[in-house]
Write an enzyme that holds these catalytic residues in place. Structure first.
Site, short mmCIF file in Angstrom:
data_model
loop_
_atom_site.label_atom_id
_atom_site.label_comp_id
_atom_site.label_asym_id
_atom_site.label_seq_id
_atom_site.Cartn_x
_atom_site.Cartn_y
_atom_site.Cartn_z
N SER A 117 -23.93 -14.97 4.90
CA SER A 117 -22.70 -15.75 4.88
C SER A 117 -21.89 -15.55 6.15
CB SER A 117 -21.87 -15.38 3.65
OG SER A 117 -21.99 -14.02 3.36
N HIS A 138 -27.63 -21.23 4.55
CA HIS A 138 -26.56 -20.61 3.75
C HIS A 138 -26.22 -21.47 2.54
CE1 HIS A 138 -22.06 -19.41 3.46
NE2 HIS A 138 -22.80 -18.64 2.70
N GLU A 150 -25.32 -24.76 4.65
CA GLU A 150 -25.10 -24.70 6.10
C GLU A 150 -26.43 -24.29 6.74
OE1 GLU A 150 -20.57 -23.43 7.06
OE2 GLU A 150 -21.73 -21.87 6.09
N ASN A 188 -17.14 -20.14 5.44
CA ASN A 188 -16.43 -18.88 5.19
C ASN A 188 -15.30 -18.62 6.17
OD1 ASN A 188 -17.69 -18.17 2.84
ND2 ASN A 188 -19.46 -17.31 3.92
#
Ligand code: 3HC
Length: 283
Positions: A117, A138, A150, A188
């Site tokens: 992440s 991700h 992602e 994130n």
């Protein structure tokens, strides 16, 4: 190159979800973790998830899908995989060591993807002799429900690796978004400051956890508030991501909230331990 067998390394929150989705989409899955007990626990979660998908008509045959998943307790057991997705603990040393071992056992053409992440894909790639075949993939939690992935290109990731990974993501029913290899990528980098700010608001007594979450749910139409979401993600994972953002971007705005740190020190990691900002013990 056709992908029929996917190795998923790590049978935890993300790994079991990735394995579930792959098996539901007809791929064979080698599910690796360090003990059979962990893999069996993941299989039970996968069975329940597949049953939910079947109730919604999203998977045809639960037993058939489950039968596609094979336990792999040694890294060497995934040597015949066509594509590898790593989803172990969010720790750069652990992941780097794992990539070194995967590089040694997997066939040379095989792509090694990380579900990290926030950790640098370029750094993980440097642990291998195939940096052009290392990429970030991700997923979002809960993996069977969230459609985004992602796709993160490291400095040496090749065009062919990117194309194969995007095709795999689409095969799994996901919508890939290409992102540069920067700390926290896109999701994130946006989400964790939001969660962190909610932790500061709670620590400062601005409002109760329930009311902080209610603001996001009723004011922004988020399906769940930031504190409940942190519990879902895992407070240790949230802290690890914030530490990467803070260290690597060097800005105070990413400084992890002391309350979040205290919860992690207490072992209150969210849903997975039965206690985080909320209690889940009765479930
Ligand atoms: N397997 C299969 N299906 C599942 C499932 C599973 N494990 N878990 C839930 N579902 C399905 C349900 O069957 C249901 O399907 P339906 O819409 O067709 O009826 C649907 O998902 C919603 O489930 P529920 O009705 O049980 O629960 P809610 O409506 O309360 O939704 C939630 C739960 C999906 C978690 C929702 O609250 C949500 O979307 N929350 C936000 C999640 C989020 O933001 N995730 C991203 C986190 S960030 C991240 O992961 C990145 C990481 O790096 C930190």
């Amino acid at each position: 190159m056709s992908i029929t067998t996917l190795a998923v390394i790590g049978a935890g929150t993300m790994g079991h979800g990735i394995a579930q989705v792959a098996a539901a989409h007809g791929l064979n899955v080698l599910l690796h973790d360090v003990s059979l007990d962990l893999i069996h626990a993941a299989r039970e979660r996968i069975r329940r998830g597949l049953e939910r998908m079947a109730e919604k008509g999203k998977v045809v045959n639960v037993e058939l899908a489950l039968g596609r998943i094979t336990a792999a307790t040694q890294v060497e057991d995934v040597s015949l995989a066509d594509f590898v997705i790593e989803a172990v603990v969010e720790n750069a040393e652990v992941k780097g060591d794992l990539f070194r071992r995967l590089d040694a056992v997997c066939r040379p053409h095989v792509i090694l993807a990380s579900n990290t992440s926030s950790i640098s894909i370029t750094r993980l790639a440097a642990a291998t002799q195939r940096p052009d075949k290392v990429i970030g993939l991700h997923f979002f939690n809960p993996v069977p429900v969230m459609s985004l992935v992602e796709v993160i290109r490291g400095m040496q990731t090749s065009d062919a690796t990117l194309r194969t990974t995007i095709t795999l993501a689409e095969t799994l029913g996901k919508t890939p978004v290409e992102v540069k290899d920067t700390p926290g990528f896109i999701a994130n980098r946006m989400l964790l400051p939001f969660i962190n700010e909610a932790c500061y608001a709670l620590m400062e007594g601005v409002a109760s956890a329930e009311n902080i979450d209610k603001v996001a749910q009723l004011g922004f139409n988020h399906p769940m508030g930031p504190l409940a979401l942190a519990d879902l993600i895992g407070l240790d994972v949230c802290l690890a991501i914030l530490e990467v953002l803070h260290r690597e971007l060097g800005e105070d705005k990413y400084r992890p909230c002391p309350l979040l740190r205290k919860y992690v020190e207490a072992g209150w990691l969210g849903r997975k331990t039965g206690k985080g900002f909320y209690s889940y013990r009765e479930q």
